[in-house]
Scaffold this motif. Structure first.
Motif, PDB file in Angstrom:
ATOM      1  N   UNK A 143       0.712  -1.178   0.050  1.00 20.15           N
ATOM      2  CA  UNK A 143      -0.110  -0.166  -0.210  1.00 20.15           C
ATOM      3  C   UNK A 143       0.875   1.414   0.103  1.00 20.15           C
ATOM      4  N   UNK A 144       1.947   1.164   0.672  1.00 16.33           N
ATOM      5  CA  UNK A 144       2.757   2.363   0.690  1.00 16.33           C
ATOM      6  C   UNK A 144       3.275   2.785  -0.697  1.00 16.33           C
ATOM      7  N   UNK A 145       3.531   1.914  -1.426  1.00 18.59           N
ATOM      8  CA  UNK A 145       3.637   2.165  -2.930  1.00 18.59           C
ATOM      9  C   UNK A 145       2.517   2.857  -3.801  1.00 18.59           C
ATOM     10  N   UNK A 146       1.409   2.084  -3.546  1.00 19.70           N
ATOM     11  CA  UNK A 146       0.271   2.511  -4.132  1.00 19.70           C
ATOM     12  C   UNK A 146      -0.242   4.097  -3.673  1.00 19.70           C
ATOM     13  N   UNK A 147      -0.041   4.397  -2.581  1.00 17.15           N
ATOM     14  CA  UNK A 147      -0.108   5.581  -2.276  1.00 17.15           C
ATOM     15  C   UNK A 147       0.643   6.757  -2.775  1.00 17.15           C
ATOM     16  N   UNK A 148       1.810   6.256  -3.459  1.00 16.85           N
ATOM     17  CA  UNK A 148       2.489   7.279  -4.415  1.00 16.85           C
ATOM     18  C   UNK A 148       1.887   7.534  -5.629  1.00 16.85           C
ATOM     19  N   UNK A 149       1.009   6.731  -6.031  1.00  7.67           N
ATOM     20  CA  UNK A 149       0.233   6.985  -7.483  1.00  7.67           C
ATOM     21  C   UNK A 149      -0.816   7.917  -7.329  1.00  7.67           C
ATOM     22  N   UNK A 150      -1.472   7.997  -6.195  1.00  8.95           N
ATOM     23  CA  UNK A 150      -2.692   9.087  -5.994  1.00  8.95           C
ATOM     24  C   UNK A 150      -3.652   8.720  -7.094  1.00  8.95           C
ATOM     25  N   UNK A 151      -3.757   7.436  -7.466  1.00  9.20           N
ATOM     26  CA  UNK A 151      -4.477   7.099  -8.477  1.00  9.20           C
ATOM     27  C   UNK A 151      -5.948   6.130  -8.234  1.00  9.20           C
ATOM     28  N   UNK A 199      -5.955  12.131   3.840  1.00  7.52           N
ATOM     29  CA  UNK A 199      -6.982  12.498   2.504  1.00  7.52           C
ATOM     30  C   UNK A 199      -6.472  11.419   1.181  1.00  7.52           C
ATOM     31  N   UNK A 200      -5.049  11.218   1.255  1.00  6.21           N
ATOM     32  CA  UNK A 200      -4.610  10.257   0.239  1.00  6.21           C
ATOM     33  C   UNK A 200      -5.213   8.923   0.664  1.00  6.21           C
ATOM     34  N   UNK A 201      -5.216   8.556   1.843  1.00  3.78           N
ATOM     35  CA  UNK A 201      -5.875   7.149   2.180  1.00  3.78           C
ATOM     36  C   UNK A 201      -7.437   7.097   2.025  1.00  3.78           C
ATOM     37  N   UNK A 202      -8.019   8.227   1.821  1.00  4.65           N
ATOM     38  CA  UNK A 202      -9.483   8.287   1.376  1.00  4.65           C
ATOM     39  C   UNK A 202      -9.867   8.220   0.238  1.00  4.65           C
ATOM     40  N   UNK A 266     -10.414   8.574  11.405  1.00  2.00           N
ATOM     41  CA  UNK A 266     -11.647   8.054  11.068  1.00  2.00           C
ATOM     42  C   UNK A 266     -12.113   8.227   9.679  1.00  2.00           C
ATOM     43  N   UNK A 267     -11.576   9.660   8.914  1.00  9.42           N
ATOM     44  CA  UNK A 267     -12.126   9.922   7.583  1.00  9.42           C
ATOM     45  C   UNK A 267     -12.187   8.783   6.651  1.00  9.42           C
ATOM     46  N   UNK A 268     -11.169   7.736   6.431  1.00 10.70           N
ATOM     47  CA  UNK A 268     -11.331   6.683   5.568  1.00 10.70           C
ATOM     48  C   UNK A 268     -12.322   5.668   5.959  1.00 10.70           C
ATOM     49  N   UNK A 269     -12.678   5.619   7.298  1.00 14.45           N
ATOM     50  CA  UNK A 269     -13.923   4.652   7.654  1.00 14.45           C
ATOM     51  C   UNK A 269     -15.280   5.193   7.166  1.00 14.45           C
ATOM     52  N   UNK A 270     -15.304   6.554   6.964  1.00 14.00           N
ATOM     53  CA  UNK A 270     -16.762   7.029   6.602  1.00 14.00           C
ATOM     54  C   UNK A 270     -16.623   6.675   4.915  1.00 14.00           C
ATOM     55  N   UNK A 271     -15.355   7.114   4.453  1.00 10.67           N
ATOM     56  CA  UNK A 271     -15.586   6.555   2.846  1.00 10.67           C
ATOM     57  C   UNK A 271     -15.987   5.208   2.760  1.00 10.67           C
ATOM     58  N   UNK A 596       5.587   9.263  -9.859  1.00 15.50           N
ATOM     59  CA  UNK A 596       5.386   9.505  -8.269  1.00 15.50           C
ATOM     60  C   UNK A 596       5.746  10.292  -7.300  1.00 15.50           C
ATOM     61  N   UNK A 597       4.902  10.600  -6.322  1.00 19.82           N
ATOM     62  CA  UNK A 597       5.094  11.522  -5.088  1.00 19.82           C
ATOM     63  C   UNK A 597       5.030  10.942  -3.980  1.00 19.82           C
ATOM     64  N   UNK A 598       6.001  11.423  -3.251  1.00 19.36           N
ATOM     65  CA  UNK A 598       5.957  10.783  -1.662  1.00 19.36           C
ATOM     66  C   UNK A 598       4.547  10.863  -0.949  1.00 19.36           C
ATOM     67  N   UNK A 599       4.396   9.472  -0.428  1.00 20.53           N
ATOM     68  CA  UNK A 599       3.033   9.552   0.146  1.00 20.53           C
ATOM     69  C   UNK A 599       3.438   9.829   1.781  1.00 20.53           C
TER      70      UNK A 599
END
Length: 638
Positions: A143-151, A199-202, A266-271, A596-599
């Motif tokens: 997941x840390x790598x996928x967070x880089x993608x912002x996609x 916000x990225x996790x969301x 909490x925000x990602x749980x709301x999503x 890629x941008x650092x997560x």
């Protein structure tokens, strides 16, 4: 005499009724109508009808999840068990095929179906970066790598591919995604987190409709949804605050205000709830000293009552045991606390008879109210009904070819490309090194991680702690990818840690140094130092002293790299790319640009930790969102 006559008449009447019933059945009469078995009935009506037919033992059995190693058809039947799981490395046999998995799952399912009420069990597995317990599966970047993608759309496709590979093995339930917000890279599970930024996790919760299917527009809030048999039930985890523990210590205490908890964790749980996630797993960690597995305020009061989550809440592995320290001390009180908090399904793993007997005792003695048991069972049944398990409980072999499918590997390769972050690319004096030329006379590939599939996949791959070597599953190492990428006339020399005299005399055009962390998971990965392995550090110093080099860092988090930056002409964070190493070569050699941008914030020194974007004294080596872009012509932008 009259009494004897009356008894004889009753016996004769009973025999007549039995005979009529037999004749009626033989004549093709319809079986007894059971509302809960009728798919045309509303789910609520089916749940209500089934629950009222269940004994206490059958209800409690539904709440129990055991590991494959202690499961059998007879165990499922005799204890009315609701679920089985494969923990890390728990497999039917070494290198088991998809068909072997299907047969194993179906064998257990037949045991569950042979019970009085025929309630199907639900089989769950950790599929956290692809179907990572299964040989030949596609292993995506962590997941840390996928967070880089912002996609989010890429993540959704990964969810859909993972669902197909999980279903290929007959399994309908995946313990994913992890939506922790890791606030300290010293945490051994930080690579399971998409970012320090909620916000990225969301955005990355878009993996849930990938796994489960798109929620219909008219769906009620909080109701679980799984669209069809090519999809799986997802599990948002670990509720909540697991990424915020003190000093990043796994299963530790998250000290934060309610406002901080709600605004960061909490925000990602709301999503996730808004996207119909079927289940939520509770965290081992505590919030301000209160174990989450015993936190009724947050599990029942907030998640169930306020947010209207209607799926089921599951414990983590032996999570009830860990309410106490040491684990399993005063187990009975832990059961009371955990079930009372609102946990519906208990991942007991092994000691299921102890759990069942204690729960029966507590309900009969009014320690745990029957209403709490009924709530749990209704939630579990709701997920099973929504998934269609009652209609089609047994898997078939129609999807076995989805496992490790080339289209999925191509998708993973794309994810690898998009997950790379270019941290350095030459300087004003030397100019950029990347992209590398494919046509060169002699190049050197070196480092502990250049030719090690286990290292590039990381933890939670074929076992909980991960493995080493190239025989763990099917895939392409970074070395193999480089060999395929360069011109056939280019000579490639591979040496894990070459001596200085070899480097001095070999006249290499450039070197690719691949180093990083060895695999770990959970508490085994907690690390207060965050350094590259000693051998890897030595390789950077030795090789980059004699040859212009690009250092490719394979790790689950930022590591201490400031001392090596002057030595390396270029530096790439590759995270834990998984089985498709070609994605690394695609970008190193310029077939695709670095995007890629650092997560996560990259620290200068571990003494700065925890440090996250927005902190008062924010002074990183590379800030959240940093990433250079190497263009085909050799220019670069930040």
């Amino acid at each position: 005499m009259e009494r004897q006559w009356f008894s004889t008449c009753c016996v004769l009447l009973l025999l007549v009724l039995v005979s009529c019933n037999s004749s009626f059945a033989a004549a093709g009469a319809k079986p007894l109508y059971l509302k809960y078995k009728d798919p045309k009935q509303p789910v609520g009506a089916r749940i209500k009808d089934l629950v009222k037919r269940m004994t206490l033992e059958e209800k409690i059995g539904q709440m129990v999840q055991i590991d494959l190693t202690v499961a059998s058809s007879d165990v499922m039947k005799n204890y009315y068990l609701g679920s089985v799981l494969s923990g890390g490395g728990s497999v039917p046999s070494p290198k088991a095929s998809a068909a072997a998995w299907v047969n194993t799952v179906n064998g257990l399912q037949k045991g569950a179906l042979s019970t009085r009420l025929g309630i199907p069990m639900i089989y769950g597995i950790d599929a956290v970066h692809g179907h990572n317990n299964v040989y030949n599966a596609t292993i995506f970047p962590h997941n840390v790598g996928l967070g880089v993608t912002r996609d989010p759309q890429l993540i959704k496709k990964i969810g859909a591919a993972t669902a197909k590979e999980v279903r290929a093995t007959g399994i309908p339930y995946a313990f994913a995604p992890c939506i922790a917000v890791c606030r300290d890279p010293r945490w051994g599970r930080c690579y399971e987190s998409y970012s320090e930024d909620h916000t990225i996790v969301q955005k990355m919760t878009e993996i849930i409709p990938g796994l489960q299917g798109d929620l219909p527009a008219n769906s009620r809030k909080g109701v679980p949804f799984v669209v069809n048999r090519t999809k799986v039930a997802a599990c948002a985890k670990h509720y909540m605050g697991d990424g915020g523990t003190t000093k990043g210590i796994n299963e530790n205490n998250t000290v934060i205000s309610m406002n901080g908890l709600m605004s960061i964790h909490m925000p990602a749980y709301l999503n996730s709830i808004s996207k119909g996630v079927a289940t939520i797993m509770v965290s081992y960690s505590s919030w301000n000293g209160k174990k989450m597995h015993a936190n009724r305020e947050l599990v029942t009061g907030f998640l169930k009552d306020k947010l209207k989550f209607r799926g089921f809440v599951i414990s983590d592995w032996q999570g009830i045991d860990r309410i106490t320290s040491p684990p399993h001390a005063n187990y009975s009180s832990s059961i009371t606390a955990g079930v009372g908090a609102g946990i519906d399904m208990i991942m007991v793993a092994y000691n299921y008879t102890e759990l069942i007997n204690d729960m029966i005792y507590q309900v009969k003695n009014r320690i745990i109210p029957v209403s709490r048991i009924d709530d749990a069972v209704k939630r579990i049944l709701r997920v099973k009904f929504v998934m269609g398990l009652f209609e089609k409980p047994l898997a078939d072999l129609s999807m076995v070819n989805e496992l490790g499918k080339q289209a999925h590997r191509d998708l993973a390769r794309e994810a690898v490309r998009k997950s790379l972050v270019l941290l350095k690319n030459g300087d004003n004096e030397t100019g950029p090194l990347l992209p590398l030329p494919k046509h060169s006379s002699r190049i050197l590939v070196t480092g502990t991680h250049a030719n090690n599939l286990g290292y590039q996949c990381g933890g939670w791959t074929m076992s909980q702690q991960g493995l080493t070597g190239n025989n763990i599953t099917a895939g392409t190492t970074i070395l193999s990818a480089i060999t395929s990428a360069v011109d056939p006339t280019t000579e490639i020399f591979y040496h894990t840690n070459p001596p200085a005299d070899f480097l001095e005399s070999s006249n290499f055009t450039y070197a690719i140094v691949v180093v990083g962390e060895t695999p770990y998971a959970g508490s085994q990965g907690d690390d207060a130092n965050l350094t590259i392995s000693e051998e890897g550090r030595g390789t950077i110093y030795n090789v980059c002293e004699w040859v212009k080099c690009v250092v490719v860092l394979v790790s689950g988090r930022p590591l201490e790299i400031q001392p090596y930056l002057p030595k390396a002409r270029a530096l790439v964070a590759a995270w834990l790319p998984g089985t498709e190493g070609q994605g690394v070569a695609d970008v190193l050699f310029g077939d695709y640009e670095f995007t890629g941008k650092l997560p996560r914030t990259w620290f200068k020194s571990v003494d700065q930790l925890p440090m996250n974007a927005g902190d008062k004294n924010y002074d990183p080596l590379f800030p959240l969102g940093f990433g250079l872009v190497a263009k085909a012509g050799g220019s670069q932008d930040s």
